[in-house]
Write a protein that holds these residues in place. Structure first.
Motif, PDB file in Angstrom:
ATOM      1  N   GLY A   1       0.428  -1.584   0.135  1.00  0.00           N
ATOM      2  CA  GLY A   1       0.049   0.081   0.062  1.00  0.00           C
ATOM      3  C   GLY A   1       0.588   1.336   0.085  1.00  0.00           C
ATOM      4  N   GLN A   2       1.810   1.351  -0.010  1.00  0.00           N
ATOM      5  CA  GLN A   2       3.149   2.431   0.063  1.00  0.00           C
ATOM      6  C   GLN A   2       2.614   3.250  -1.264  1.00  0.00           C
ATOM      7  OE1 GLN A   2       6.666  -0.144   0.876  1.00  0.00           O
ATOM      8  NE2 GLN A   2       6.647   2.724   0.825  1.00  0.00           N
ATOM      9  N   VAL A   3       2.250   1.840  -2.389  1.00  0.00           N
ATOM     10  CA  VAL A   3       1.614   3.036  -3.576  1.00  0.00           C
ATOM     11  C   VAL A   3       0.894   2.886  -4.060  1.00  0.00           C
ATOM     12  CG1 VAL A   3       4.637   3.645  -4.221  1.00  0.00           C
ATOM     13  CG2 VAL A   3       3.467   1.377  -5.652  1.00  0.00           C
ATOM     14  N   GLY A   4      -0.248   3.341  -5.034  1.00  0.00           N
ATOM     15  CA  GLY A   4      -1.660   3.013  -5.509  1.00  0.00           C
ATOM     16  C   GLY A   4      -1.117   2.055  -7.125  1.00  0.00           C
ATOM     17  N   MET A   5      -0.956   2.838  -7.751  1.00  0.00           N
ATOM     18  CA  MET A   5      -0.781   1.828  -9.430  1.00  0.00           C
ATOM     19  C   MET A   5       0.748   1.822  -9.667  1.00  0.00           C
ATOM     20  SD  MET A   5      -4.259   4.658 -11.122  1.00  0.00           S
ATOM     21  CE  MET A   5      -2.833   5.403  -9.982  1.00  0.00           C
ATOM     22  N   VAL A   6       0.564   0.749 -10.790  1.00  0.00           N
ATOM     23  CA  VAL A   6       1.790   0.617 -11.322  1.00  0.00           C
ATOM     24  C   VAL A   6       1.656   0.012 -13.369  1.00  0.00           C
ATOM     25  CG1 VAL A   6       4.089  -0.750 -11.639  1.00  0.00           C
ATOM     26  CG2 VAL A   6       3.583  -0.273  -9.407  1.00  0.00           C
ATOM     27  N   VAL A   7       2.368   1.083 -13.523  1.00  0.00           N
ATOM     28  CA  VAL A   7       2.207  -0.234 -15.355  1.00  0.00           C
ATOM     29  C   VAL A   7       3.493  -1.220 -15.149  1.00  0.00           C
ATOM     30  CG1 VAL A   7       2.230   0.948 -17.060  1.00  0.00           C
ATOM     31  CG2 VAL A   7       1.093   2.299 -15.802  1.00  0.00           C
ATOM     32  N   MET A   8       3.815  -2.536 -15.667  1.00  0.00           N
ATOM     33  CA  MET A   8       3.944  -3.020 -16.216  1.00  0.00           C
ATOM     34  C   MET A   8       3.798  -4.439 -16.193  1.00  0.00           C
ATOM     35  SD  MET A   8       7.720  -3.830 -15.505  1.00  0.00           S
ATOM     36  CE  MET A   8       8.265  -2.236 -14.615  1.00  0.00           C
ATOM     37  N   GLY A   9       4.590  -5.066 -16.960  1.00  0.00           N
ATOM     38  CA  GLY A   9       4.965  -6.592 -17.695  1.00  0.00           C
ATOM     39  C   GLY A   9       3.714  -7.505 -16.842  1.00  0.00           C
ATOM     40  N   ASP A  10       3.250  -8.393 -17.371  1.00  0.00           N
ATOM     41  CA  ASP A  10       2.170  -9.289 -16.552  1.00  0.00           C
ATOM     42  C   ASP A  10       2.944 -10.196 -15.626  1.00  0.00           C
ATOM     43  OD1 ASP A  10       3.211 -11.180 -18.329  1.00  0.00           O
ATOM     44  OD2 ASP A  10       0.859 -10.959 -19.165  1.00  0.00           O
ATOM     45  N   TRP A  11       4.638  -9.811 -15.648  1.00  0.00           N
ATOM     46  CA  TRP A  11       5.221 -10.774 -15.005  1.00  0.00           C
ATOM     47  C   TRP A  11       5.333 -10.148 -13.167  1.00  0.00           C
ATOM     48  CZ3 TRP A  11       7.519  -8.962 -19.318  1.00  0.00           C
ATOM     49  CH2 TRP A  11       7.874  -6.763 -18.834  1.00  0.00           C
ATOM     50  N   PHE A  12       5.061  -8.873 -13.190  1.00  0.00           N
ATOM     51  CA  PHE A  12       4.740  -7.922 -12.097  1.00  0.00           C
ATOM     52  C   PHE A  12       3.440  -9.336 -11.224  1.00  0.00           C
ATOM     53  CE2 PHE A  12       2.902  -4.528  -9.277  1.00  0.00           C
ATOM     54  CZ  PHE A  12       4.230  -4.180  -9.522  1.00  0.00           C
ATOM     55  N   LYS A  13       2.334  -9.297 -12.394  1.00  0.00           N
ATOM     56  CA  LYS A  13       1.487 -10.156 -11.500  1.00  0.00           C
ATOM     57  C   LYS A  13       1.866 -11.652 -10.480  1.00  0.00           C
ATOM     58  CE  LYS A  13      -0.715 -13.036 -14.116  1.00  0.00           C
ATOM     59  NZ  LYS A  13      -2.291 -13.590 -14.974  1.00  0.00           N
ATOM     60  N   GLY A  14       2.854 -12.098 -11.642  1.00  0.00           N
ATOM     61  CA  GLY A  14       3.275 -13.264 -11.262  1.00  0.00           C
ATOM     62  C   GLY A  14       4.376 -13.296  -9.799  1.00  0.00           C
ATOM     63  N   GLU A  15       5.114 -11.374  -9.902  1.00  0.00           N
ATOM     64  CA  GLU A  15       5.664 -11.426  -8.679  1.00  0.00           C
ATOM     65  C   GLU A  15       4.932 -11.216  -7.419  1.00  0.00           C
ATOM     66  OE1 GLU A  15       9.510 -10.986  -7.104  1.00  0.00           O
ATOM     67  OE2 GLU A  15       8.959 -12.211  -8.337  1.00  0.00           O
ATOM     68  N   LEU A  16       3.481 -10.332  -7.704  1.00  0.00           N
ATOM     69  CA  LEU A  16       2.943 -10.612  -6.840  1.00  0.00           C
ATOM     70  C   LEU A  16       2.099 -12.003  -5.903  1.00  0.00           C
ATOM     71  CD1 LEU A  16       0.652  -7.075  -8.233  1.00  0.00           C
ATOM     72  CD2 LEU A  16       1.944  -7.161  -6.234  1.00  0.00           C
ATOM     73  N   LEU A  17       1.367 -12.580  -7.273  1.00  0.00           N
ATOM     74  CA  LEU A  17       1.021 -13.936  -6.640  1.00  0.00           C
ATOM     75  C   LEU A  17       2.362 -14.428  -5.407  1.00  0.00           C
ATOM     76  CD1 LEU A  17      -0.675 -15.463  -9.665  1.00  0.00           C
ATOM     77  CD2 LEU A  17      -1.707 -14.150  -7.437  1.00  0.00           C
ATOM     78  N   SER A  18       3.217 -14.773  -5.694  1.00  0.00           N
ATOM     79  CA  SER A  18       4.356 -14.610  -5.071  1.00  0.00           C
ATOM     80  C   SER A  18       4.517 -14.799  -3.650  1.00  0.00           C
ATOM     81  CB  SER A  18       6.051 -14.973  -5.477  1.00  0.00           C
ATOM     82  OG  SER A  18       6.586 -14.146  -5.598  1.00  0.00           O
TER      83      SER A  18
END
Length: 421
Positions: free
Chosen positions: A253-270
């Motif tokens: 919750g330090q930042v609200g939004m990020v633009v990035m490729g879907d490897w970002f989703k993989g990292e969040l899930l991990s």
């Protein structure tokens, strides 16, 4: 899991695989999710008596890995397998160092199960020279669901929506957008903005056809203005930081939004984050119908051909349906195969479904990532990325001045290669 038999594979490929063969694999997957995806592949290969000896090289975007690969090849110590993507595949194949995988491709019907865009990246002089792993979509916007619900914010679908969300987040004491000032991450944001302002045809004109006059176009100017606008929503004093740290900032919750490729989703899930509970993904505003893509792939180095059997078997396994499903679920990407059945489709989350379906609509909606080595050679990519970062960090450079600088730079690069407009 797999039920391949060595004897069957030998009939298909005209070769036998010796038990317990090892392959040295050079790649740049070093974040938690990337390591998880690599371990998945490592385990699947172990099931088939192939030992994956890991050679992971840190560095976002693979810059460090490419340097190590070049030094190893010059020293005559090339890896058996290396991560290569985009035009770099053909550059290495031109040197005669890459194993042709035609027998694997024919036995496993790659001509039909892979889309024309993906096949084109893998074929050099009518021969398959790489095995594809996963398809990444880059024009993604991620946001913290809990913050958005707390502030009564809806998913941003337009730039006006994004601006409103940024202002509300800022008023609540939250940095609206997470963004590293690292060159490749800045340019990753920028190429999504070029796609947003001009669409795939204009995007290709800029980054694939290298049309210098396109850099003076008002659409390119608007993309630069958008980049500067979005920077105002970030922590301008933020240091260069790995993208995985930016993912951590979104999750806590330090930042609200990020633009990035879907490897970002993989990292969040991990990290244990749950899609649509802790975070959500959407397309960058006004790019919902487009797919800015990068494709992970491996090439096999020839050497003395002593490892050809294991290399060919590895290539077959990488593109097999079960491995495609398992690997891409961890990595955040989607399968390269276009023959997914109903069961396979049902296993994709909504972000992955959107990515896979959009890409497979065809070339008219596809845009090859410059930053992630799909659109141009390394020299051109590096020059563009460096200038975009310079503009991003130095607010004394006007949009018009930067357009002129980039147009002149592109003309010079084209002239060096004999491409005179």
């Amino acid at each position: 899991m797999f039920d391949y038999k060595v004897s069957v594979l030998a009939l298909l490929l005209g070769a036998s695989v010796h038990a317990g063969e090892s392959v040295d694999v050079l790649h740049w997957w070093t974040s938690a999710s990337e390591r998880g995806a690599a371990r998945f592949l490592q385990n699947r290969l172990a099931d088939e008596k192939i030992d994956w000896r890991d050679a992971a090289i840190p560095g976002g975007g693979g810059v460090g890995a490419m340097r190590v690969l070049k030094s190893r090849v010059l020293a005559g110590k090339q890896p058996a397998v290396a991560q290569l993507i985009g035009p770099a595949i053909a550059e290495w194949a031109d040197l005669g160092l890459i194993l042709e995988l035609d027998s694997v491709a024919k036995a496993n019907d790659w001509n039909h199960v892979l889309s024309p865009t993906i096949r084109q990246l893998l074929i050099h002089r009518e021969h398959f020279v790489a095995a594809p792993l996963g398809l990444h979509r880059i024009n993604n916007l991620y946001y913290n669901v809990k913050l958005f619900r707390k502030l009564g914010l809806a998913e941003p679908k337009t730039m006006d929506d994004l601006k409103r969300a940024a202002l509300r987040l800022s008023a609540a004491g939250i940095t609206p957008m997470g963004q590293s000032s690292e060159a490749w991450q800045v340019a990753t944001l920028f190429e999504s903005l070029v796609l947003m302002e001009g669409g795939p045809a204009f995007y290709r004109d800029v980054f694939v056809k290298r049309n210098a006059s396109a850099y003076l176009d008002s659409r390119f100017g608007r993309a630069l203005s958008r980049l500067r606008q979005l920077r105002s929503y970030t922590n301008k004093s933020a240091r260069e930081q790995p993208w995985s740290e930016v993912a951590q900032q979104l999750s806590n919750g330090q930042v609200g939004m990020v633009v990035m490729g879907d490897w970002f989703k993989g990292e969040l899930l991990s990290m244990g984050q749950k899609l649509d509970v802790d975070f959500a993904c959407a397309s960058v505003p006004n790019t919902q119908q487009y797919h800015l893509y990068s494709i992970d792939s491996f090439v096999m180095f020839t050497g003395d051909y002593s490892q050809q059997d294991a290399q060919e078997k590895m290539a077959q396994i990488l593109v097999s349906p079960a491995v495609q499903q398992g690997y891409n679920r961890i990595k955040g990407s989607v399968p390269v195969r276009r023959d997914l059945d109903a069961k396979a489709m049902s296993s994709l989350d909504r972000c992955a479904t959107s990515s896979w379906q959009t890409f497979n609509k065809g070339k008219s909606v596809q845009a090859p990532s410059l930053v992630h080595r799909m659109a141009a050679d390394e020299k051109f990519k590096d020059a563009i990325v460096a200038q975009v970062q310079k503009f991003y960090l130095d607010e004394s450079i006007s949009v018009q001045d930067n357009q002129q600088r980039m147009a002149a730079m592109v003309r010079a690069l084209n002239a060096q290669e004999g491409n005179i407009e």
